[in-house]
Design an enzyme around this catalytic site. Sequence first.
Site, mmCIF file in Angstrom:
data_model
loop_
_atom_site.group_PDB
_atom_site.id
_atom_site.type_symbol
_atom_site.label_atom_id
_atom_site.label_comp_id
_atom_site.label_asym_id
_atom_site.label_seq_id
_atom_site.Cartn_x
_atom_site.Cartn_y
_atom_site.Cartn_z
ATOM 1 N N GLU A 29 -12.992 3.298 -5.661
ATOM 2 C CA GLU A 29 -12.545 4.268 -6.655
ATOM 3 C C GLU A 29 -12.927 3.818 -8.065
ATOM 4 O O GLU A 29 -12.493 2.754 -8.521
ATOM 5 C CB GLU A 29 -11.025 4.444 -6.535
ATOM 6 C CG GLU A 29 -10.612 4.980 -5.182
ATOM 7 C CD GLU A 29 -9.146 4.799 -4.860
ATOM 8 O OE1 GLU A 29 -8.735 5.153 -3.741
ATOM 9 O OE2 GLU A 29 -8.404 4.289 -5.737
ATOM 10 N N LEU A 58 -10.318 9.335 -3.958
ATOM 11 C CA LEU A 58 -9.107 8.531 -4.035
ATOM 12 C C LEU A 58 -8.413 8.551 -2.671
ATOM 13 O O LEU A 58 -7.389 9.199 -2.471
ATOM 14 C CB LEU A 58 -8.168 9.063 -5.121
ATOM 15 C CG LEU A 58 -8.754 9.129 -6.537
ATOM 16 C CD1 LEU A 58 -7.724 9.660 -7.509
ATOM 17 C CD2 LEU A 58 -9.238 7.760 -6.974
ATOM 18 N N GLU A 60 -7.919 5.551 0.232
ATOM 19 C CA GLU A 60 -8.194 4.215 0.755
ATOM 20 C C GLU A 60 -8.556 4.234 2.241
ATOM 21 O O GLU A 60 -9.409 3.475 2.701
ATOM 22 C CB GLU A 60 -6.985 3.296 0.526
ATOM 23 C CG GLU A 60 -6.815 2.817 -0.903
ATOM 24 C CD GLU A 60 -6.218 3.875 -1.814
ATOM 25 O OE1 GLU A 60 -5.671 4.885 -1.288
ATOM 26 O OE2 GLU A 60 -6.301 3.731 -3.048
ATOM 27 N N GLN A 82 -8.417 -0.397 -5.168
ATOM 28 C CA GLN A 82 -8.236 -0.463 -6.618
ATOM 29 C C GLN A 82 -7.122 -1.416 -7.047
ATOM 30 O O GLN A 82 -7.251 -2.145 -8.029
ATOM 31 C CB GLN A 82 -7.972 0.933 -7.167
ATOM 32 C CG GLN A 82 -8.169 1.045 -8.655
ATOM 33 C CD GLN A 82 -8.217 2.492 -9.099
ATOM 34 O OE1 GLN A 82 -7.233 3.205 -9.012
ATOM 35 N NE2 GLN A 82 -9.372 2.921 -9.574
ATOM 36 N N PHE A 83 -6.013 -1.437 -6.318
ATOM 37 C CA PHE A 83 -4.950 -2.432 -6.458
ATOM 38 C C PHE A 83 -4.459 -2.749 -5.056
ATOM 39 O O PHE A 83 -4.317 -1.849 -4.226
ATOM 40 C CB PHE A 83 -3.789 -1.923 -7.319
ATOM 41 C CG PHE A 83 -4.153 -1.727 -8.763
ATOM 42 C CD1 PHE A 83 -4.050 -2.777 -9.667
ATOM 43 C CD2 PHE A 83 -4.604 -0.500 -9.222
ATOM 44 C CE1 PHE A 83 -4.385 -2.606 -10.998
ATOM 45 C CE2 PHE A 83 -4.945 -0.318 -10.551
ATOM 46 C CZ PHE A 83 -4.841 -1.379 -11.445
ATOM 47 N N PHE A 88 -1.709 -0.578 2.203
ATOM 48 C CA PHE A 88 -1.027 0.068 3.325
ATOM 49 C C PHE A 88 -1.728 1.363 3.732
ATOM 50 O O PHE A 88 -1.667 1.768 4.894
ATOM 51 C CB PHE A 88 0.434 0.354 2.964
ATOM 52 C CG PHE A 88 1.218 -0.894 2.680
ATOM 53 C CD1 PHE A 88 1.610 -1.733 3.717
ATOM 54 C CD2 PHE A 88 1.560 -1.242 1.389
ATOM 55 C CE1 PHE A 88 2.331 -2.893 3.465
ATOM 56 C CE2 PHE A 88 2.286 -2.394 1.125
ATOM 57 C CZ PHE A 88 2.662 -3.223 2.164
ATOM 58 N N HIS A 129 1.562 -2.329 -7.993
ATOM 59 C CA HIS A 129 0.228 -2.773 -8.373
ATOM 60 C C HIS A 129 0.063 -4.289 -8.270
ATOM 61 O O HIS A 129 -1.042 -4.772 -8.044
ATOM 62 C CB HIS A 129 -0.097 -2.345 -9.807
ATOM 63 C CG HIS A 129 -0.395 -0.887 -9.952
ATOM 64 N ND1 HIS A 129 0.536 0.085 -9.682
ATOM 65 C CD2 HIS A 129 -1.523 -0.242 -10.343
ATOM 66 C CE1 HIS A 129 -0.011 1.271 -9.902
ATOM 67 N NE2 HIS A 129 -1.250 1.098 -10.303
#
Length: 325
Positions: A29, A58, A60, A82-83, A88, A129
């Site tokens: 992303e 966006l 995952e 991204q973080f 999960f 995050h």
Amino acid sequence: MGNWTMAQAITDGLRNELKANEDVLVFGEDVGNNGGVFRVTENLQKEFGEDRVFDTPLAESGIGGLAIGLALTDHRPVMEIQFFGFVFEVFDSVAGQMSRWRYRSGGKQTMPITIRSPFGGGVKTPEMHADSLEGLMAQTPGLKVVIPSNPYDAKGLIISSIRDNDPVVFLEHMKLYRSFRQEVPEEEYTIELGKADIKREGKDITIVAYGAMVQASLKAAEELAEDGIEAEVIDLMTVSPFDVETVIASVEKTNRAIVVQEAQKQAGIAANVVAEITERAILSLEAPVLRITAPDTVYAFATAEDLWLPNHKDIVEKAKEVVNF
């Protein structure tokens, strides 16, 4: 030599592998034109084109599925979450598919996937995050988990991770991205996965750490030295599988140990390190092996983060407790 931050060192490692192997693809992303949230992939799309470095939706779970498909068609995907708190959303792909593929195929197929992701506290990020979730990865057989603590190691480890034929989770602590600089060779080099590094020699106590806690441990070791306690600081670098032999050799020399992690006490990998030390070196120990960790609560909001996170003062206090046992 470049005087680089850890972010710059990782960028150069990615650039090296994109240049060396056309099967390496970098995606996630906002990693393309924007260069990622922390600009770690900055300018790579301009240099290698949109077919090699590209943005994804966006989603995952979609990123993980794409990585698996690419790996099965002889590519070396470098996917970014991204973080890491968002892992999960892609956990089935990582733990249910990537980690099992070599075994499932009887060794005929590999999963040369690198999963890059920022994590870690100290920078006041929003909720979900900063969580340290490396323990979940380390408890998943079939995955390698790598966490660098400085720019030099970060470049060598990211190159080794991309070249590895097994899935590697490569975690980049956000506080370390630009907190200090280090001399880093501009040419390619590798650092072997699964090997720890002794960052400071000592004779009185072994401090085992990884990620940002390595820097905190080194600062603590300096303070301990002022009181006549010489601490040996070990940077695991790879937390799964971790270098048991180096840790045990150090403990057999110092006869005392503490293990430091940013994750909560019930999380991370400190408990596993302590277990290995006690199983293999119990007769060398002159004191219990103690842990320095965050409390067993959900990650604190930004206003309480500094109180919640372990720091070098906590390490000094615990080290003295062990030495004076």
